[in-house]
Design a protein around this motif. Sequence first.
Motif: not given
Length: 150
Positions: A1-10, A22-32
Amino acid sequence: MHNWFECKVRYDKTLDTGMIKTVTEPYLVDALSFTEAEARIIEEMQPYMSGEFTVSDIKRVKFSDTFFNETGDRYYKAKLYFITLDEKSGAEKKTAVNMLVQATTLKEAVETVEAEMGKTMIDYTLASVNETAIMDVFKYVAESKSKAEE
């Protein structure tokens, strides 16, 4: 099972017109954890960023399943209701689940969900499929033994 986190990078992005915005874009990361998610998104983004960037937000997101298609360039969130029968009362019970689908078009995303769900015995209804703003997904990949031993 994945633990997904949405990280916004500016960061400062150079537009086609040559202007810097200046932009803010969301990325999805699998982390604990949130800490690991921040470390992983920084590690993943550094090679692609020429200037300064910051992780402006991290939030946990739940996807019960993910369907990746390497030719797809967009990410879609599919909301399904799993239908079960309550044995005591005999009433139908709907349980909402979210799935992440990588596809080129909305139609392809729907077809992917239906094809994958067709492999199961679960009764379901497809409530919605929406395109997300997610730019990319970084799945966890275990390091190979040779790399870890160095």
